[in-house]
Design an enzyme around this catalytic site. Structure first.
Site, PDB file in Angstrom:
ATOM      1  N   ARG A 114      12.836  40.020 -29.852  1.00  0.00           N
ATOM      2  CA  ARG A 114      11.252  39.836 -30.003  1.00  0.00           C
ATOM      3  C   ARG A 114      10.752  41.235 -30.655  1.00  0.00           C
ATOM      4  NH1 ARG A 114       9.839  36.362 -24.849  1.00  0.00           N
ATOM      5  NH2 ARG A 114      10.187  34.176 -25.871  1.00  0.00           N
ATOM      6  N   GLY A 137       7.418  27.356 -26.385  1.00  0.00           N
ATOM      7  CA  GLY A 137       6.030  26.239 -26.260  1.00  0.00           C
ATOM      8  C   GLY A 137       5.191  26.262 -27.447  1.00  0.00           C
ATOM      9  N   GLY A 147      13.889  28.567 -27.222  1.00  0.00           N
ATOM     10  CA  GLY A 147      14.797  29.796 -26.845  1.00  0.00           C
ATOM     11  C   GLY A 147      16.368  29.403 -26.782  1.00  0.00           C
ATOM     12  N   LYS A 155      13.223  20.362 -20.328  1.00  0.00           N
ATOM     13  CA  LYS A 155      11.730  20.194 -19.959  1.00  0.00           C
ATOM     14  C   LYS A 155      11.127  18.833 -20.449  1.00  0.00           C
ATOM     15  CE  LYS A 155      11.654  25.048 -20.632  1.00  0.00           C
ATOM     16  NZ  LYS A 155      11.270  25.887 -21.776  1.00  0.00           N
TER      17      LYS A 155
HETATM   18  P1  ADP Z   1      14.784  25.213 -25.445  1.00  0.00           P
HETATM   19  O1  ADP Z   1      14.546  26.450 -24.646  1.00  0.00           O
HETATM   20  O2  ADP Z   1      15.434  25.098 -26.588  1.00  0.00           O
HETATM   21  O3  ADP Z   1      13.368  24.507 -25.646  1.00  0.00           O
HETATM   22  P2  ADP Z   1      15.215  23.771 -22.744  1.00  0.00           P
HETATM   23  O4  ADP Z   1      14.493  24.963 -22.011  1.00  0.00           O
HETATM   24  O5  ADP Z   1      14.213  22.448 -22.873  1.00  0.00           O
HETATM   25  O6  ADP Z   1      15.389  23.937 -24.392  1.00  0.00           O
HETATM   26  O7  ADP Z   1      16.523  23.383 -22.171  1.00  0.00           O
HETATM   27  C1  ADP Z   1      17.664  24.086 -22.074  1.00  0.00           C
HETATM   28  C2  ADP Z   1      18.420  23.873 -20.816  1.00  0.00           C
HETATM   29  O8  ADP Z   1      18.691  22.420 -20.720  1.00  0.00           O
HETATM   30  C3  ADP Z   1      19.770  24.555 -20.689  1.00  0.00           C
HETATM   31  O9  ADP Z   1      19.817  25.422 -19.712  1.00  0.00           O
HETATM   32  C4  ADP Z   1      20.575  23.583 -20.384  1.00  0.00           C
HETATM   33  O10 ADP Z   1      21.854  24.025 -19.458  1.00  0.00           O
HETATM   34  C5  ADP Z   1      19.853  22.415 -19.730  1.00  0.00           C
HETATM   35  N1  ADP Z   1      20.626  20.967 -20.034  1.00  0.00           N
HETATM   36  C6  ADP Z   1      20.760  20.336 -21.312  1.00  0.00           C
HETATM   37  N2  ADP Z   1      21.415  19.237 -20.993  1.00  0.00           N
HETATM   38  C7  ADP Z   1      21.373  19.266 -19.824  1.00  0.00           C
HETATM   39  C8  ADP Z   1      22.313  18.308 -18.829  1.00  0.00           C
HETATM   40  N3  ADP Z   1      22.693  17.200 -19.221  1.00  0.00           N
HETATM   41  N4  ADP Z   1      22.191  18.528 -17.416  1.00  0.00           N
HETATM   42  C9  ADP Z   1      21.535  19.689 -16.947  1.00  0.00           C
HETATM   43  N5  ADP Z   1      21.042  20.639 -17.850  1.00  0.00           N
HETATM   44  C10 ADP Z   1      20.878  20.383 -19.173  1.00  0.00           C
HETATM   45 MG    MG Z   2      14.466  26.970 -22.749  1.00  0.00          MG
END
Ligand code: ADP
Ligand code: MG
Length: 394
Positions: A37, A375, A352, A199
């Site tokens: 960043r 977000g 992220g 999320k």
């Molecule tokens: P981003 O940061 O790309 O927006 P998120 O924060 O929403 O993504 O999600 C990332 C997290 O989701 C990771 O820590 C990953 O381990 C978790 N995750 C993905 N699939 C599963 C699953 N089937 N069960 C539990 N956790 C999961």
């Molecule tokens: Mg995340």
């Protein structure tokens, strides 16, 4: 009027307040553990320095909740920045007040100062008028380069901006708005969205907005678990956002009438938990009651890769599985690689963890744009006007 670029602002000899997003992870020893960043805003800072500006940087770090807490000091950030710029960076001992005022007044043309963590002041997140006015006294020109915070209406992103006549976007903000903006208007079709991650509640709005725009939406991760559960599948010990089941059902019904193709995983990789050394592939019709779905399976990967191979535009947010654990990273890495092979189209990654996965897959240079915002990128793609960007227009 559309927001200006820093390239079009007169900076020479002026106090140029640059809101940056230096919310970086620190090491236990107090160093910067990931400077992505900070590096992302170096072009903006360097430009201002070279134009002879008196640069006043401001950022938040972590959640100190409106009070000074030494572990959230920007001192390690200032040290990293001084090294990266090859010049002195003076850290004020507070975000606003006599100390900050003196540091800003002492700046010479081409000099760089950074205010202490904005969130040491309760007025920052409260978008307080007095705090906004205090920050504005340090600015002849206001520049926002903090894309990752642009979805928040805080004193440093919104409140202070109306008190500064000359304002615009830093280069990072400008490139994010331009690249993510490509997904909002006319896009090259088919437009494929891949939504996974954990999320679910935060991403429902995004899914809804994609119904009118995307041709195909592929789901993975906890998002897919939740939708499979909504369709009646037994998900065993899988992570499912049960409070979102009714919304998931309503979404699937709406998708059917709107003609958007929704692809849920046909198969899943399951194990007792993410510490397992390997997983077993099962049909997504039923996860054994003592197992959890931790990745999408090979048939699902093949189906999504085939969809991607024909795509004209791709937006990806959220990993397909627990990609931090090597046995459950296969689906996520495969999707990243399939996305990297999209020819001639636009591929955008937001979030992220998804961004980290693309780097891990070694294909970052083949992706059109990897957003620095989590977000903020989701809200932008959802079509919401980000307050931090809106404040720069006028
Ligand atoms: P981003 O940061 O790309 O927006 P998120 O924060 O929403 O993504 O999600 C990332 C997290 O989701 C990771 O820590 C990953 O381990 C978790 N995750 C993905 N699939 C599963 C699953 N089937 N069960 C539990 N956790 C999961
Ligand atoms: Mg995340």
């Amino acid at each position: 009027m559309a927001a200006k670029s820093i390239a079009d602002l007169d900076l020479q000899g002026r106090r140029v307040f640059i809101r940056v997003d230096f919310n970086v992870p620190l090491t236990p020893a107090g160093g910067v553990s990931d400077a992505t960043r900070i590096r992302a805003s170096l072009p903006t800072i360097t430009h201002a320095v070279e134009r002879g500006a008196r640069v006043v940087l401001a950022s938040h770090l972590g959640r100190p909740k409106g009070r000074f807490k030494p572990e959230f000091s920007l001192l390690p950030v200032a040290a990293y920045l001084a090294e990266a710029l090859g010049r002195d960076v003076v850290l004020a001992d507070e975000p606003a007040g006599d100390g900050a005022k003196k540091v800003v007044n002492d700046l010479r043309d081409g000099g760089v100062a950074i205010l202490e963590n904005l969130r040491f002041a309760p007025g920052e997140e409260a978008n307080d008028e007095n705090f906004s006015r205090a920050l504005a006294t340090y600015a002849d020109v206001y520049v926002n380069d903090a894309f990752g915070t642009a979805h928040r209406a805080h004193a440093s992103t919104v409140g202070m901006v109306k008190y500064v006549a000359n304002k615009g976007m830093g280069f990072l903000m400008e490139s994010e708005a331009k690249m993510l903006g490509k997904l909002l208007g006319e896009v090259q079709r088919p437009f494929v969205a891949i939504i996974g991650g954990a999320k679910v509640a935060d991403k429902i709005g995004l899914l809804e907005s994609l119904l009118g725009r995307a041709d195909t939406v592929c789901l993975g991760g906890v998002m897919a678990n939740t939708f499979l559960c909504a369709q009646g599948a037994n998900m065993g010990r899988s992570l499912v956002e049960t409070s979102k089941l009714p919304i998931a059902r309503a979404f699937l019904a709406k998708a059917e009438t709107s003609g958007v193709q929704i692809i849920l995983p046909r198969d899943l990789v399951v194990a007792e938990d993410a510490k397992a050394e390997s997983g077993t592939v099962v049909s997504s019709a039923g996860v054994p009651s003592d197992q959890a779905a931790l990745d999408i399976g090979p048939e699902s990967v093949a189906e999504m890769a085939a969809v991607l191979s024909r795509a004209g535009t791709v937006f990806w947010n959220g990993p397909m599985g627990v990609f931090e654990a090597q046995p459950f990273a296969v689906g996520t890495i495969a999707v990243a690689k399939a996305m990297a092979q999209v020819m001639g189209g636009t591929t955008v990654v937001g979030g992220g963890d998804s961004g980290a996965a693309v780097h891990r897959a070694g294909v970052a240079s083949s992706i059109t744009h990897i957003s620095t915002g989590g977000g903020a990128s989701l809200e932008f793609i959802e079509g919401k006007k980000l307050p931090g960007l809106a404040a720069l227009e006028s």
